[in-house]
Design an enzyme around this catalytic site. Structure first.
Site, PDB file in Angstrom:
ATOM      1  N   SER A 175       0.836  -1.206   0.000  1.00  0.00           N
ATOM      2  CA  SER A 175       0.000   0.000   0.000  1.00  0.00           C
ATOM      3  C   SER A 175       0.876   1.264   0.000  1.00  0.00           C
ATOM      4  O   SER A 175       1.722   1.413  -0.889  1.00  0.00           O
ATOM      5  CB  SER A 175      -0.978  -0.061   1.174  1.00  0.00           C
ATOM      6  OG  SER A 175      -2.010   0.862   0.991  1.00  0.00           O
ATOM      7  N   ASP A 280      -9.858  -3.861  -5.126  1.00  0.00           N
ATOM      8  CA  ASP A 280      -9.113  -2.722  -4.580  1.00  0.00           C
ATOM      9  C   ASP A 280      -9.456  -1.476  -5.405  1.00  0.00           C
ATOM     10  O   ASP A 280      -9.254  -1.479  -6.619  1.00  0.00           O
ATOM     11  CB  ASP A 280      -7.608  -3.033  -4.680  1.00  0.00           C
ATOM     12  CG  ASP A 280      -6.735  -1.961  -4.029  1.00  0.00           C
ATOM     13  OD1 ASP A 280      -7.269  -0.889  -3.669  1.00  0.00           O
ATOM     14  OD2 ASP A 280      -5.521  -2.210  -3.898  1.00  0.00           O
ATOM     15  N   HIS A 310      -8.143  -5.022  -0.764  1.00  0.00           N
ATOM     16  CA  HIS A 310      -6.938  -4.298  -0.361  1.00  0.00           C
ATOM     17  C   HIS A 310      -6.455  -4.876   0.980  1.00  0.00           C
ATOM     18  O   HIS A 310      -7.240  -5.012   1.910  1.00  0.00           O
ATOM     19  CB  HIS A 310      -7.243  -2.805  -0.222  1.00  0.00           C
ATOM     20  CG  HIS A 310      -6.001  -1.973  -0.084  1.00  0.00           C
ATOM     21  ND1 HIS A 310      -5.221  -1.643  -1.164  1.00  0.00           N
ATOM     22  CD2 HIS A 310      -5.391  -1.445   0.998  1.00  0.00           C
ATOM     23  CE1 HIS A 310      -4.187  -0.931  -0.757  1.00  0.00           C
ATOM     24  NE2 HIS A 310      -4.266  -0.794   0.555  1.00  0.00           N
TER      25      HIS A 310
END
Ligand SMILES: *[C@@H]1O[C@H](CO)[C@@H](O)[C@H](O)[C@H]1NC(C)=O
Ligand SMILES: *[C@@H]1O[C@H](CO)[C@@H](O)[C@H](O)[C@H]1NC(C)=O
Length: 338
Positions: A175, A280, A310
Site C-alpha cells: 500500500s 481494490d 486491499h
C-alpha cells in the site's frame, strides 16, 4: 456485481479497523489522535534468539534517535545456523502500509507478515519504522526510507548475519509502503552505494492516485477496506499544503510527471513486481503505473488476483496470500544479479 468472499472473522476485524481509523482521524486531515489509536493498533515485541517465533528471530535496530527512525530485523534461525554458512541471503527492505499516517513496523499484522516472509523466503527482512503524516509530511517518509539504505550500506554497520549478501537488495512495501518502495528505489538507483546493489522492487497493492476519478475508484468508492474518502484524506495529510493529487509523488505518470518519466527512463530502475487486487479501488492507478514503467522501457511484472481485497496479504486465510509469497520467492530467485 457480487462482493468478495471474506470470512466473518476478517469482516469483523476490518469493520473495527475502519471505525477506529475514522475515530482517530480529524476530518481536516490535520491530526491523528495517536494516544487513542494505540488501543486499536496493538504492537508485537521482537522475538529474541532465546524464544524464536516458529523459527524466526527479530530485533530492533535504531538508525536515528532524534527522529525515532528504526527498523525491525527478521532472520530465519535455519539460515543463521552454522550449517547454512555457505548460503548467502539477499535483503528485503520492507515498508509497511497505512496511508503514510497509520501503523508501524511492530504493528501485529505487519510484524506477522514480515515473519512470514523471513520464514518462507530465503532472505533477511528489514522492516522500516518511518515517520508518519500528518505530523511529518512528504518527503519525510521517502527520506527515512533512503536513509535506512545508506545506514545498512555503511561498512560500519555490522548488524546482519555474516552470510548476508549485502549487494542484493530488494525494496518492497504494501500500500503506502509500495509507493515508498518506488520512490526510495528511484533515488537509490541514481546513487552510488559502497556495498548495496538494488536488484528489484516489490509492490503489494501500491498506493498511487491522482485528481481524476478512475472507474475502479468510482465503483469501489465505499470499500471494502479502503474508501475513496479515506484515500483523499491520506493524500491531503501527506502532501504539502496546497498540493493536488497530481503531485509527482502520487500520480507517477500523470500531468506533472515529466521529471518522473525522465528520471525513470534514464536510470537503471530495477525489475519491478506489482500485485493488484480486483476489489481494490486503487487497481486502475496500479495498472497505469505498470504501463508507465513499461513505456519507460523497464522490466515489470503484474500479478492480478481478481478476488483480492486491499490488504489481503495480511490474512493467511486468503489463498492469494500464499500465492503472493510464492511469486515473491521466484521473483527474488530470478533477479539475484551476480
Ligand atoms: C484523543 O482521544 C481521547 C479519547 O477520546 C481524548 O480523551 C483525547 O483528548 C484525545 N486527544 C486529542 C489530542 O484530541
Ligand atoms: C528449518 O529447517 C527444517 C528442516 O529442513 C524445516 O523443517 C523447518 O520448517 C525450517 N524452519 C523454518 C522456520 O524455515
Amino acid at each position: 456485481m457480487s462482493g468478495p468472499k471474506i470470512p466473518l472473522k476478517i469482516r469483523l476485524f476490518l469493520a473495527v479497523h475502519s471505525l477506529s481509523v475514522n475515530a482517530v482521524s480529524s476530518s481536516d486531515s490535520n491530526s491523528v489522535n495517536r494516544s487513542l489509536l494505540k488501543i486499536f493498533d496493538p504492537k508485537a515485541s521482537p522475538a529474541p534468539s532465546t524464544k524464536p517465533d516458529n523459527g524466526v528471530v527479530s530485533s530492533d535496530v535504531m538508525v536515528d534517535p532524534t527522529r525515532k527512525l528504526w527498523f525491525r530485523l527478521f532472520t530465519n534461525t535455519n539460515n543463521t545456523a552454522a550449517t547454512a554458512a555457505d548460503v548467502s541471503l539477499p535483503v528485503i527492505l520492507f515498508f509497511h502500509g497505512g496511508g503514510f499516517a497509520y501503523m508501524a513496523a511492530n504493528s501485529v499484522h505487519h510484524d506477522a507478515l514480515c515473519k512470514r516472509f523471513a520464514r518462507e523466503i530465503p532472505a533477511l527482512v528489514v522492516s522500516v519504522n518511518y515517520r508518519l503524516s500528518p505530523e511529518h509530511k512528504y518527503p519525510a517518509q521517502y527520506d527515512d526510507g533512503f536513509d535506512v539504505l545508506e545506514f545498512i550500506d555503511s561498512p560500519k554497520f555490522e548488524g546482519f548475519p555474516a552470510n548476508t549478501k549485502m549487494q542484493h537488495i530488494f525494496v518492497a512495501g504494501d500500500s503506502a509502503g509500495g509507493n515508498l518502495a518506488h520512490h526510495v528505489a528511484l533515488k537509490a538507483c541514481r546513487h552510488e552505494f559502497s556495498r548495496l546493489k538494488l536488484c528489484g522492487v516489490i509492490e503489494l497493492q501500491p498506493f498511487y492516485g491522482g485528481e481524476e476519478r478512475t472507474e475502479s475508484e468510482i465503483r469501489l468508492a465505499g470499500g471494502p477496506v479502503l474508501t475513496t474518502k479515506r484515500t483523499d484524506w491520506m493524500w491531503k495529510a501527506f502532501l504539502p499544503e496546497g498540493a493536488t493529487r497530481d503531485h509527482e509523488a502520487v500520480n507517477i505518470f500523470g500531468p506533472n510527471s515529466n521529471s518522473n518519466v525522465e528520471k525513470i527512463s534514464e536510470s537503471a530502475f530495477p525489475a519491478t513486481l506489482v500485485f493488484i487486487g480486483g476489489f481494490d479501488p486503487l487497481q486502475d492507478w496500479q495498472r497505469r503505473y505498470v504501463e508507465g514503467l513499461k513505456k519507460c522501457g523497464k522490466e515489470v511484472y503484474k500479478i492480478e488476483y481478481p478476488n483480492a481485497i486491499h490488504g489481503f496479504y495480511a490474512f493467511e486465510e486468503f489463498p492469494e496470500s500464499s500465492l503472493l509469497i510464492a511469486e515473491i520467492n521466484s521473483f527474488i530467485h530470478n533477479h539475484l544479479n551476480l
